[in-house]
Design an enzyme around this catalytic site. Structure first.
Site, PDB file in Angstrom:
ATOM      1  N   ILE A 145      -0.532  -1.733   7.629  1.00 19.28           N
ATOM      2  CA  ILE A 145      -1.553  -1.519   8.675  1.00 19.28           C
ATOM      3  C   ILE A 145      -2.893  -1.371   7.974  1.00 19.28           C
ATOM      4  CG2 ILE A 145      -2.379  -0.119  10.594  1.00 19.28           C
ATOM      5  CD1 ILE A 145       0.396   0.995  11.020  1.00 19.28           C
ATOM      6  N   ASP A 146      -3.761  -2.344   8.127  1.00 21.76           N
ATOM      7  CA  ASP A 146      -5.135  -2.156   7.648  1.00 21.76           C
ATOM      8  C   ASP A 146      -5.958  -1.734   8.858  1.00 21.76           C
ATOM      9  OD1 ASP A 146      -7.097  -2.156   5.584  1.00 21.76           O
ATOM     10  OD2 ASP A 146      -8.039  -3.795   6.687  1.00 21.76           O
TER      11      ASP A 146
ATOM     12  N   THR B 264      -5.795   1.921   9.601  1.00 19.33           N
ATOM     13  CA  THR B 264      -4.871   2.974  10.068  1.00 19.33           C
ATOM     14  C   THR B 264      -5.570   3.978  10.993  1.00 19.33           C
ATOM     15  OG1 THR B 264      -3.539   2.722   8.093  1.00 19.33           O
ATOM     16  CG2 THR B 264      -3.272   4.770   9.262  1.00 19.33           C
TER      17      THR B 264
ATOM     18  N   ASP C 135      -6.084  -4.701   0.766  1.00 18.43           N
ATOM     19  CA  ASP C 135      -7.021  -4.846   1.888  1.00 18.43           C
ATOM     20  C   ASP C 135      -7.633  -6.249   1.904  1.00 18.43           C
ATOM     21  OD1 ASP C 135      -6.881  -2.101   2.752  1.00 18.43           O
ATOM     22  OD2 ASP C 135      -8.202  -1.542   1.105  1.00 18.43           O
TER      23      ASP C 135
ATOM     24  N   ASP D 178      -0.467  -5.021   3.085  1.00 19.17           N
ATOM     25  CA  ASP D 178      -0.984  -3.825   3.752  1.00 19.17           C
ATOM     26  C   ASP D 178      -0.335  -3.789   5.133  1.00 19.17           C
ATOM     27  OD1 ASP D 178      -2.278  -1.709   4.864  1.00 19.17           O
ATOM     28  OD2 ASP D 178      -4.272  -2.276   4.156  1.00 19.17           O
TER      29      ASP D 178
ATOM     30  N   GLU E 119       0.827  -1.214   0.000  1.00 24.01           N
ATOM     31  CA  GLU E 119       0.000   0.000   0.000  1.00 24.01           C
ATOM     32  C   GLU E 119       0.856   1.258   0.000  1.00 24.01           C
ATOM     33  OE1 GLU E 119      -2.967   0.549   3.095  1.00 24.01           O
ATOM     34  OE2 GLU E 119      -3.615   2.393   2.136  1.00 24.01           O
TER      35      GLU E 119
HETATM   36  C1  IPD Z   1      -9.182   1.009   5.091  1.00 28.79           C
HETATM   37  C2  IPD Z   1      -9.878   0.078   6.051  1.00 28.79           C
HETATM   38  C3  IPD Z   1     -11.337   0.457   6.181  1.00 28.79           C
HETATM   39  C4  IPD Z   1     -12.044   0.432   4.856  1.00 28.79           C
HETATM   40  C5  IPD Z   1     -11.320   1.306   3.840  1.00 28.79           C
HETATM   41  C6  IPD Z   1      -9.852   0.916   3.749  1.00 28.79           C
HETATM   42  P1  IPD Z   1      -6.612   1.491   5.568  1.00 28.79           P
HETATM   43  O1  IPD Z   1      -7.838   0.658   4.922  1.00 28.79           O
HETATM   44  O2  IPD Z   1      -9.770  -1.251   5.611  1.00 28.79           O
HETATM   45  O3  IPD Z   1     -12.053  -0.454   7.015  1.00 28.79           O
HETATM   46  O4  IPD Z   1     -13.365   0.879   5.032  1.00 28.79           O
HETATM   47  O5  IPD Z   1     -11.933   1.064   2.591  1.00 28.79           O
HETATM   48  O6  IPD Z   1      -9.195   1.811   2.867  1.00 28.79           O
HETATM   49  O7  IPD Z   1      -6.683   2.874   4.976  1.00 28.79           O
HETATM   50  O8  IPD Z   1      -6.825   1.507   7.026  1.00 28.79           O
HETATM   51  O9  IPD Z   1      -5.433   0.712   5.150  1.00 28.79           O
HETATM   52 CA    CA Z   2      -3.254   0.413   5.112  1.00 22.00          CA
END
Ligand code: IPD
Ligand code: CA
Length: 270
Positions: free
Chosen positions: A94-95, A97, A219, A92, A76
């Protein structure tokens, strides 16, 4: 170390992915300050990146590079780095963030591994909760030594459905319109803040279904396999694969019912 062009097994790739996701998770936990600083914003002022998103991805890239220097990596934060063989790592760091930023306990290191374009191994390490979800193709989905199975036989009007929202205001307006039509037709909605963890929650039977407009490949690469290996159907609208257009998963039956409802709402606009 695997040779260039060699055909590594899915379970060996999973083992390495787990090792790396655990190391990245431990680093994030050790280094996370009480209030992490926002380093930059991406697609909108609320789409943030912290120094630790970048540090975790650098750690993951370094470990993959040491163990398997010919593999490609898509991350990412760091983009696509081409390789020379059949293997590509989808990362990813950190999913979730925003949860990480606020100290909420649902964020994860997510690593999926492709061979010849197909995800064969995936790990989602929900670090604050100490939960490591894993799967390799054909080997089932696992959490703490327990094989995961998604909930089956749940009608749409009893389904607990998780979803998420993008970072752009226009997309959110459409997502809110779609949600307004879904909410009266299901048991309830959850918004956890990490798409990867949401899909692992489907795998573990903690929710019945997940849908979202907008998630990126990093993700859902690992978590999609985990959901499938737990018996869920995973895909997009009208038979398309999961994509930023729409990603959803649920047990067969519920998947189709939720799909058909969403299809009437044109969720891919916006
Ligand atoms: C997000 C998270 C969030 C989702 C967003 C993503 P990130 O990823 O997974 O739950 O609703 O579509 O972009 O920005 O925390 O890596
Ligand atoms: Ca992320």
């Amino acid at each position: 170390m695997a040779e260039r062009g060699g055909e590594p097994g899915a379970s060996a790739l999973l083992e390495l992915a787990v090792e790396i996701a655990e190391e990245a998770g431990a680093m994030l936990l050790a280094k996370r300050p009480a209030r992490p600083e926002v380093l930059a914003t991406k697609s909108s002022p609320t789409d943030v990146v912290t120094a630790l998103d970048r540090a975790a991805e650098e750690l993951i890239r370094a470990r993959v590079g040491q163990a398997r220097p010919y593999d490609a990596i898509l991350g990412e934060e760091g983009g696509d780095t081409p390789g020379e063989g059949s293997v590509r790592w989808i990362v990813d760091p950190i999913d979730g963030t925003v949860n990480f930023l606020y100290g909420l306990p649902d964020w994860a290191v997510s690593i999926g591994v492709e061979v010849d374009g197909e995800i064969v191994a995936g790990v989602v390490n929900n670090v604050p909760r100490g939960e490591l979800f894993t799967a390799h193709r054909g080997g089932g989905a696992w959490l703490a030594g327990e094989r995961l199975r998604c909930n089956t036989g749940v009608p749409l009007d009893r389904a607990l459905v998780s979803t998420g929202f993008g970072y752009g205001a226009d997309r959110r307006r459409v997502q809110a319109e779609v949600l307004a039509q879904v909410l009266p037709r299901v048991r309830d909605i959850r918004r956890g803040g990490s798409a990867a963890i949401d899909m692992c929650a489907v795998a573990a039977g903690r929710v019945d279904a997940y849908y979202e407009r907008g998630p990126n490949y990093w993700d859902f690469a690992a978590a999609g396999l985990i959901a499938v290996e737990a018996g869920a159907r995973f895909g997009g609208l009208h038979g398309k694969p999961a994509s930023p257009g729409l990603t959803m998963c649920a047990a067969p039956g519920l998947f189709e019912d939720l799909h058909d409802l969403l299809a009437t709402l044109d969720p891919e606009r916006g």
